[in-house]
Design a protein around this motif. Structure first.
Motif, PDB file in Angstrom:
ATOM      1  N   HIS A  27      -8.031  63.638  19.056  1.00 33.29           N
ATOM      2  CA  HIS A  27      -7.147  63.798  17.904  1.00 33.29           C
ATOM      3  C   HIS A  27      -5.824  63.063  18.125  1.00 33.29           C
ATOM      4  O   HIS A  27      -5.354  62.334  17.240  1.00 33.29           O
ATOM      5  N   ILE A  28      -5.222  63.243  19.290  1.00 27.80           N
ATOM      6  CA  ILE A  28      -3.952  62.586  19.589  1.00 27.80           C
ATOM      7  C   ILE A  28      -4.116  61.067  19.579  1.00 27.80           C
ATOM      8  O   ILE A  28      -3.283  60.334  19.038  1.00 27.80           O
ATOM      9  N   ARG A  29      -5.198  60.582  20.175  1.00 26.53           N
ATOM     10  CA  ARG A  29      -5.431  59.135  20.202  1.00 26.53           C
ATOM     11  C   ARG A  29      -5.598  58.573  18.794  1.00 26.53           C
ATOM     12  O   ARG A  29      -5.057  57.501  18.469  1.00 26.53           O
ATOM     13  N   ILE A  30      -6.332  59.279  17.953  1.00 27.81           N
ATOM     14  CA  ILE A  30      -6.542  58.813  16.573  1.00 27.81           C
ATOM     15  C   ILE A  30      -5.228  58.838  15.799  1.00 27.81           C
ATOM     16  O   ILE A  30      -4.900  57.887  15.067  1.00 27.81           O
ATOM     17  N   GLU A  31      -4.449  59.914  15.937  1.00 26.07           N
ATOM     18  CA  GLU A  31      -3.172  60.005  15.221  1.00 26.07           C
ATOM     19  C   GLU A  31      -2.217  58.891  15.666  1.00 26.07           C
ATOM     20  O   GLU A  31      -1.515  58.306  14.839  1.00 26.07           O
ATOM     21  N   GLN A  32      -2.202  58.607  16.963  1.00 27.79           N
ATOM     22  CA  GLN A  32      -1.345  57.532  17.458  1.00 27.79           C
ATOM     23  C   GLN A  32      -1.816  56.165  16.963  1.00 27.79           C
ATOM     24  O   GLN A  32      -0.998  55.280  16.670  1.00 27.79           O
ATOM     25  N   SER A  33      -3.124  56.004  16.853  1.00 26.59           N
ATOM     26  CA  SER A  33      -3.648  54.732  16.335  1.00 26.59           C
ATOM     27  C   SER A  33      -3.277  54.554  14.865  1.00 26.59           C
ATOM     28  O   SER A  33      -2.957  53.439  14.418  1.00 26.59           O
ATOM     29  N   LYS A  34      -3.287  55.630  14.101  1.00 30.48           N
ATOM     30  CA  LYS A  34      -2.916  55.557  12.679  1.00 30.48           C
ATOM     31  C   LYS A  34      -1.453  55.134  12.523  1.00 30.48           C
ATOM     32  O   LYS A  34      -1.120  54.342  11.643  1.00 30.48           O
ATOM     33  N   ILE A  35      -0.590  55.663  13.369  1.00 29.87           N
ATOM     34  CA  ILE A  35       0.822  55.283  13.321  1.00 29.87           C
ATOM     35  C   ILE A  35       0.975  53.786  13.554  1.00 29.87           C
ATOM     36  O   ILE A  35       1.706  53.090  12.840  1.00 29.87           O
ATOM     37  N   ARG A  36       0.260  53.268  14.535  1.00 27.91           N
ATOM     38  CA  ARG A  36       0.348  51.843  14.858  1.00 27.91           C
ATOM     39  C   ARG A  36      -0.260  50.976  13.757  1.00 27.91           C
ATOM     40  O   ARG A  36       0.253  49.887  13.464  1.00 27.91           O
ATOM     41  N   MET A  37      -1.327  51.453  13.138  1.00 26.48           N
ATOM     42  CA  MET A  37      -1.935  50.684  12.048  1.00 26.48           C
ATOM     43  C   MET A  37      -1.019  50.616  10.835  1.00 26.48           C
ATOM     44  O   MET A  37      -0.932  49.593  10.164  1.00 26.48           O
ATOM     45  N   ILE A  38      -0.348  51.717  10.545  1.00 19.87           N
ATOM     46  CA  ILE A  38       0.577  51.735   9.411  1.00 19.87           C
ATOM     47  C   ILE A  38       1.754  50.794   9.668  1.00 19.87           C
ATOM     48  O   ILE A  38       2.245  50.135   8.749  1.00 19.87           O
ATOM     49  N   GLU A  39       2.195  50.713  10.925  1.00 22.47           N
ATOM     50  CA  GLU A  39       3.267  49.778  11.268  1.00 22.47           C
ATOM     51  C   GLU A  39       2.813  48.336  11.046  1.00 22.47           C
ATOM     52  O   GLU A  39       3.612  47.469  10.694  1.00 22.47           O
ATOM     53  N   GLY A  40       1.508  48.082  11.234  1.00 22.08           N
ATOM     54  CA  GLY A  40       0.929  46.783  10.907  1.00 22.08           C
ATOM     55  C   GLY A  40       1.359  45.631  11.778  1.00 22.08           C
ATOM     56  O   GLY A  40       1.393  44.490  11.325  1.00 22.08           O
ATOM     57  N   LYS A  41       1.673  45.878  13.043  1.00 27.62           N
ATOM     58  CA  LYS A  41       2.177  44.819  13.913  1.00 27.62           C
ATOM     59  C   LYS A  41       1.169  44.365  14.968  1.00 27.62           C
ATOM     60  O   LYS A  41       1.434  43.412  15.698  1.00 27.62           O
ATOM     61  N   GLN A  42       0.010  45.043  15.084  1.00 25.70           N
ATOM     62  CA  GLN A  42      -0.941  44.736  16.150  1.00 25.70           C
ATOM     63  C   GLN A  42      -2.361  44.685  15.608  1.00 25.70           C
ATOM     64  O   GLN A  42      -2.656  45.219  14.537  1.00 25.70           O
ATOM     65  N   THR A  43      -3.231  44.054  16.399  1.00 27.14           N
ATOM     66  CA  THR A  43      -4.642  44.027  16.035  1.00 27.14           C
ATOM     67  C   THR A  43      -5.295  45.357  16.372  1.00 27.14           C
ATOM     68  O   THR A  43      -4.770  46.143  17.176  1.00 27.14           O
ATOM     69  N   LEU A  44      -6.457  45.603  15.797  1.00 28.24           N
ATOM     70  CA  LEU A  44      -7.193  46.840  16.079  1.00 28.24           C
ATOM     71  C   LEU A  44      -7.608  46.917  17.545  1.00 28.24           C
ATOM     72  O   LEU A  44      -7.599  47.994  18.144  1.00 28.24           O
ATOM     73  N   THR A  45      -7.966  45.792  18.119  1.00 30.29           N
ATOM     74  CA  THR A  45      -8.357  45.781  19.531  1.00 30.29           C
ATOM     75  C   THR A  45      -7.196  46.201  20.426  1.00 30.29           C
ATOM     76  O   THR A  45      -7.362  47.004  21.355  1.00 30.29           O
ATOM     77  N   ALA A  46      -6.014  45.667  20.130  1.00 31.03           N
ATOM     78  CA  ALA A  46      -4.829  46.029  20.920  1.00 31.03           C
ATOM     79  C   ALA A  46      -4.480  47.502  20.746  1.00 31.03           C
ATOM     80  O   ALA A  46      -4.124  48.183  21.713  1.00 31.03           O
ATOM     81  N   ILE A  47      -4.602  48.001  19.525  1.00 31.18           N
ATOM     82  CA  ILE A  47      -4.299  49.403  19.249  1.00 31.18           C
ATOM     83  C   ILE A  47      -5.271  50.314  19.987  1.00 31.18           C
ATOM     84  O   ILE A  47      -4.873  51.306  20.605  1.00 31.18           O
ATOM     85  N   ALA A  48      -6.551  49.985  19.920  1.00 28.54           N
ATOM     86  CA  ALA A  48      -7.567  50.796  20.602  1.00 28.54           C
ATOM     87  C   ALA A  48      -7.268  50.904  22.091  1.00 28.54           C
ATOM     88  O   ALA A  48      -7.377  51.982  22.685  1.00 28.54           O
ATOM     89  N   GLU A  49      -6.866  49.793  22.691  1.00 31.96           N
ATOM     90  CA  GLU A  49      -6.546  49.787  24.123  1.00 31.96           C
ATOM     91  C   GLU A  49      -5.303  50.614  24.409  1.00 31.96           C
ATOM     92  O   GLU A  49      -5.259  51.388  25.376  1.00 31.96           O
ATOM     93  N   GLN A  50      -4.287  50.495  23.557  1.00 26.85           N
ATOM     94  CA  GLN A  50      -3.027  51.208  23.776  1.00 26.85           C
ATOM     95  C   GLN A  50      -3.202  52.721  23.722  1.00 26.85           C
ATOM     96  O   GLN A  50      -2.523  53.457  24.441  1.00 26.85           O
ATOM     97  N   VAL A  51      -4.065  53.213  22.846  1.00 26.11           N
ATOM     98  CA  VAL A  51      -4.195  54.664  22.677  1.00 26.11           C
ATOM     99  C   VAL A  51      -5.276  55.268  23.574  1.00 26.11           C
ATOM    100  O   VAL A  51      -5.552  56.467  23.492  1.00 26.11           O
ATOM    101  N   PHE A  77      -8.707  54.139  24.276  1.00 24.04           N
ATOM    102  CA  PHE A  77     -10.149  53.960  24.116  1.00 24.04           C
ATOM    103  C   PHE A  77     -10.622  52.804  24.994  1.00 24.04           C
ATOM    104  O   PHE A  77      -9.981  51.755  25.061  1.00 24.04           O
ATOM    105  N   SER A  78     -11.756  52.994  25.643  1.00 29.30           N
ATOM    106  CA  SER A  78     -12.251  51.997  26.587  1.00 29.30           C
ATOM    107  C   SER A  78     -12.874  50.787  25.905  1.00 29.30           C
ATOM    108  O   SER A  78     -13.077  49.753  26.538  1.00 29.30           O
ATOM    109  N   SER A  79     -13.186  50.906  24.618  1.00 28.67           N
ATOM    110  CA  SER A  79     -13.764  49.782  23.882  1.00 28.67           C
ATOM    111  C   SER A  79     -13.453  49.916  22.403  1.00 28.67           C
ATOM    112  O   SER A  79     -13.217  51.019  21.897  1.00 28.67           O
ATOM    113  N   ILE A  80     -13.469  48.775  21.699  1.00 30.97           N
ATOM    114  CA  ILE A  80     -13.230  48.786  20.257  1.00 30.97           C
ATOM    115  C   ILE A  80     -14.380  49.503  19.540  1.00 30.97           C
ATOM    116  O   ILE A  80     -14.173  50.140  18.501  1.00 30.97           O
ATOM    117  N   TYR A  81     -15.570  49.436  20.115  1.00 34.92           N
ATOM    118  CA  TYR A  81     -16.724  50.112  19.511  1.00 34.92           C
ATOM    119  C   TYR A  81     -16.529  51.629  19.541  1.00 34.92           C
ATOM    120  O   TYR A  81     -16.717  52.315  18.525  1.00 34.92           O
TER     121      TYR A  81
END
Length: 292
Positions: A235-259, A261-265
């Motif tokens: 839950h925390i990882r998903i919520e943090q990823s949503k914050i980063r996606m809304i900011e719109g400054k990074q790719t999904l791959t970078a966001i997944a790694e930051q929060v 997740f071991s893979s984009i899949y």
């Protein structure tokens, strides 16, 4: 209370409607959080005390109140939420995210004047209708940001605070239930919120940090909060990823790694299962149009 309120000058930082099926919200905020339950029922854990809330209830959380929100009904939990400071301060008004820093922890005492207020109110139907009408105006003004919108937000914030206080009459004698083993649970949650970006973080690492066996911590967490440690971490990882996606400054791959997740899949699968849409769709709906 009305006399005291004559001196405040609220600054509204965020206005949003949140819909969830399980967990909702942040662990801690540096500003006040006003939440109206529009639909559903939930358990609110506020500094270790559990309250049962339902449609028509308002919760007012002062700065740095630890909280967990868990939906307990079959229908989605819908919350009308706004964040605010009691007093306008030019420096504080520039804070746009909810990151807790040492600077932000040095909060002015005047911002804690509602800390001793009972955190829950219940509105009768006429006041619910009025609250929803005022809140939706607040949300529109917040999104449009037309000239003078901050003053309109300030005025509506005061009106909604009055409704909260009105709803406390005859209702603030409700007793919450202290959560068993809260110190251990709080340490667990704090550690997760600090280390969620580590893909190797697991129950064993967490329980070792807390200082009890993995089995006992897992049982305590599930027994008291109704969720597993792994589910809270996700839950925390998903919520943090949503914050980063809304900011719109990074790719999904970078966001997944930051929060964490071991893979984009794995990230995409977990996000879709939790939010209901793929991360690419969520990002397209919420990020700035200039970001690819």
């Amino acid at each position: 209370m009305e006399t005291w309120m004559n001196s405040i000058s609220p600054f509204v930082r965020m206005v949003k409607i949140h819909k969830s099926f399980s967990l909702a919200g942040e662990w801690m905020d540096y500003d006040h959080v006003y939440t109206y339950i529009e639909q559903g029922e939930a358990e609110f854990f506020l500094d270790g005390v559990k309250y049962q809330v339902k449609e028509g209830d308002i919760l007012l959380m002062p700065p740095f109140m630890a909280h967990i929100i868990r939906s307990t009904s079959e229908v989605p939990l819908i919350q009308y939420i706004f964040h605010f400071d009691l007093y306008y301060d030019e420096e504080r008004s520039s804070w746009k995210d909810q990151t807790i820093t040492e600077e932000r922890k040095a909060i002015a005492n005047k911002e804690m004047q509602l800390a001793s207020t009972f955190p829950i109110s219940h509105l009768q139907l006429p006041d619910r209708i009025e609250l929803k009408k005022r809140f939706l105006i607040m949300q529109k003004e917040f999104l449009d940001k037309k000239s003078g919108y901050s003053l309109i937000l300030k005025g509506i914030c005061l009106e909604l605070l009055v409704l909260f206080m009105k709803g406390q009459v005859g209702y603030n004698d409700i007793e919450g239930k202290m959560t068993k083993g809260w110190v251990l649970i709080e340490n667990t949650i704090k550690f997760i919120n600090e280390r969620y970006g580590d893909p190797e973080l697991d129950n064993h690492t967490i329980s070792k940090h807390v200082g009890i066996s993995t089995n006992h911590l897992s049982f305590l967490f599930k027994d008291q909060l109704g969720i597993t440690i792994h589910k809270y971490l996700t839950h925390i990882r998903i919520e943090q990823s949503k914050i980063r996606m809304i900011e719109g400054k990074q790719t999904l791959t970078a966001i997944a790694e930051q929060v964490g997740f071991s893979s984009i899949y794995l990230f995409s699968r977990s996000f879709k299962a939790t939010v209901g849409v793929k991360p690419s769709m969520f990002m397209a709906m919420n990020s700035q149009p200039t970001i690819s």
